[in-house]
Design a protein around this motif. Structure first.
Motif, short mmCIF file in Angstrom:
data_model
loop_
_atom_site.label_atom_id
_atom_site.label_comp_id
_atom_site.label_asym_id
_atom_site.label_seq_id
_atom_site.Cartn_x
_atom_site.Cartn_y
_atom_site.Cartn_z
N ALA A 1 -10.12 77.78 4.81
CA ALA A 1 -8.81 78.06 5.40
C ALA A 1 -7.96 76.80 5.54
CB ALA A 1 -8.98 78.74 6.76
N GLY A 2 -8.60 75.65 5.66
CA GLY A 2 -7.87 74.40 5.81
C GLY A 2 -7.47 73.77 4.49
N GLY A 3 -7.82 74.41 3.38
CA GLY A 3 -7.47 73.88 2.08
C GLY A 3 -8.67 73.22 1.41
N ALA A 4 -8.39 72.45 0.37
CA ALA A 4 -9.45 71.78 -0.39
C ALA A 4 -9.88 70.52 0.34
CB ALA A 4 -8.96 71.43 -1.79
N SER A 5 -11.19 70.21 0.25
CA SER A 5 -11.72 69.01 0.90
C SER A 5 -13.00 68.59 0.20
CB SER A 5 -11.99 69.27 2.39
OG SER A 5 -13.00 70.26 2.52
N VAL A 6 -13.41 67.35 0.49
CA VAL A 6 -14.69 66.84 0.02
C VAL A 6 -15.40 66.24 1.23
CG1 VAL A 6 -13.90 66.37 -2.33
CG2 VAL A 6 -13.69 64.59 -0.59
N MET A 7 -16.71 66.10 1.11
CA MET A 7 -17.50 65.48 2.17
C MET A 7 -17.82 64.04 1.75
SD MET A 7 -17.58 67.88 4.35
CE MET A 7 -18.75 67.28 5.57
N VAL A 8 -17.37 63.10 2.57
CA VAL A 8 -17.55 61.69 2.30
C VAL A 8 -18.68 61.15 3.16
CG1 VAL A 8 -16.46 59.41 2.33
CG2 VAL A 8 -15.12 61.44 1.71
N VAL A 9 -19.61 60.42 2.54
CA VAL A 9 -20.70 59.77 3.27
C VAL A 9 -20.21 58.40 3.69
CG1 VAL A 9 -23.08 59.00 3.20
CG2 VAL A 9 -22.40 61.05 1.92
N GLU A 10 -20.07 58.22 5.02
CA GLU A 10 -19.54 56.96 5.53
C GLU A 10 -20.68 56.05 5.98
OE1 GLU A 10 -16.79 58.47 8.48
OE2 GLU A 10 -15.14 58.25 7.03
N ALA A 11 -20.30 54.96 6.65
CA ALA A 11 -21.29 54.01 7.16
C ALA A 11 -22.24 54.72 8.11
CB ALA A 11 -20.58 52.86 7.88
#
Length: 368
Positions: A302-312
């Motif tokens: 519902a929030g649109g397109a996204s990706v999951m980023v692996v951070e520190a």
């Protein structure tokens, strides 16, 4: 009896304390998972990649090479038009004829002048020949001898001039047949029987050389960089028919006002591909360089397109993105994380912001 009461009281005390101790245990902080218990996720490094996607352009259908046919002589009237719009003609074929009556009379008159000049030249040559051996003899003045010789040369020059005038008229007579300079299809006809030929007039015929029609499609400056000579495209005509075109030429310059350039696509010779029409080209393999991820890495909700980023700290965070061209299982990101970010390759993984994971570099991502 007293000892039994003490034992019973101790047992009741332990039983009553058990729920309290259990409640204290549940309310405390959860134990941190061991590294071996962390979920392994496949990640890629976000980097520029060439993504082959579709690119659309529109433009006009125009002859690859257009030939204009005009008469080369003036002052003669058309007696016959032998070609019409849509005809396929060959190089050298007569398209129109001019009235030869006037020039035939001129040729006859000029031929008579040539004969007259030749006779005069023969007489002058004979008189000049009679002076041979008389130089210095005193039988004839030297001035007269020289004059006869000069007259013979002048008479011969007159013959050459008259013959040149005759050849000019003969060439003009041949030009009364207006011919096609190249083979092709007649696109326009602007002459009728009875019209007079004159210098500077508009073309009588316009030909598409070899019947070859091309699509001249307009593209933005950035899109031109994605096109290469020899690249194929599917061209759709207004009738809905399609044809396969191939890029022959890419504009060497960009219009400074519109910032558009053009490409010319060679099309097959077909009767339904007409000059002046409209076409829409789709370049299915146009490569665009940009930050790209596998299509499986993009999550849609519902929030649109996204990706999951692996951070520190190997914790994931959801980052909204905007997508562009797609091709070969990859999608270009027009907005989103910066280059070098670690992206979870499979968006279907049930991850939420803050989850700690064990990232494993994807072979797919590492090899691109």
């Amino acid at each position: 009896m007293t000892s039994c009461k003490k034992l019973l009281a101790t047992t009741l005390l332990v039983v009553a304390a058990a729920p309290i101790l259990a409640g204290c245990h549940r309310g405390g902080p959860p134990a941190a998972p061991h590294a071996a218990e962390l979920r392994s996720v496949s990640v890629i490094t976000l980097a520029p990649r060439a993504v082959a996607g579709s690119l659309t352009a529109t433009g006009d259908l125009t002859p690859r090479e257009e030939a204009a046919v005009t008469p080369e002589v003036s002052g003669y009237r058309v007696i016959a038009v032998l070609a019409d719009v849509g005809d396929t003609v060959r190089a050298g074929q007569v398209l129109a004829r001019l009235d030869p009556a006037l020039i035939e009379a001129q040729i006859a008159q000029q031929a008579a002048l040539v004969a007259q000049a030749e006779a005069q030249a023969a007489q002058a040559a004979d008189q000049a020949n009679r002076t041979n051996g008389l130089d210095g003899s005193g039988d004839l003045a030297q001035e007269q001898i020289n004059q006869r010789r000069f007259q013979a040369k002048a008479a011969q020059a007159t013959v050459q001039a008259q013959k040149a005038a005759l050849r000019d008229l003969q060439v003009r007579r041949n030009k009364l047949a207006v011919t096609a300079p190249v083979g092709g299809v007649v696109l326009e006809r602007g002459v009728r029987p009875g019209d007079a030929a004159s210098a500077g007039q508009t073309a009588w015929f316009r030909l598409a050389r070899d019947g070859q029609i091309e699509l001249q499609a307009q593209l933005a400056e950035g899109e031109l960089a994605r096109i290469r000579v020899g690249q194929s495209a599917t061209v759709t005509l207004p009738s809905g028919a399609t044809a396969t075109g191939r890029v022959r030429l890419i504009s060497p310059q960009i219009d400074p006002k519109s910032k558009l350039g053009y490409v010319r696509l060679t099309l097959p010779v077909r009767p339904d591909i007409r000059s002046g029409g409209f076409g829409r080209a789709v370049f299915g393999d146009a490569a665009d360089q940009g930050l790209s991820v596998p299509e499986s890495a993009v999550r849609y909700d519902a929030g649109g397109a996204s990706v999951m980023v692996v951070e520190a700290g190997d914790r994931v965070r959801r980052v909204p993105v905007k997508t562009g061209d797609r091709g070969a299982g990859w999608v270009r990101l027009t907005a989103g994380p910066s280059a070098g970010a670690r992206i979870v390759e499979n968006a279907a993984a049930l991850l939420v912001d803050g989850d700690k994971v064990r990232p494993v570099m994807s072979v797919t991502g590492a090899g691109r």
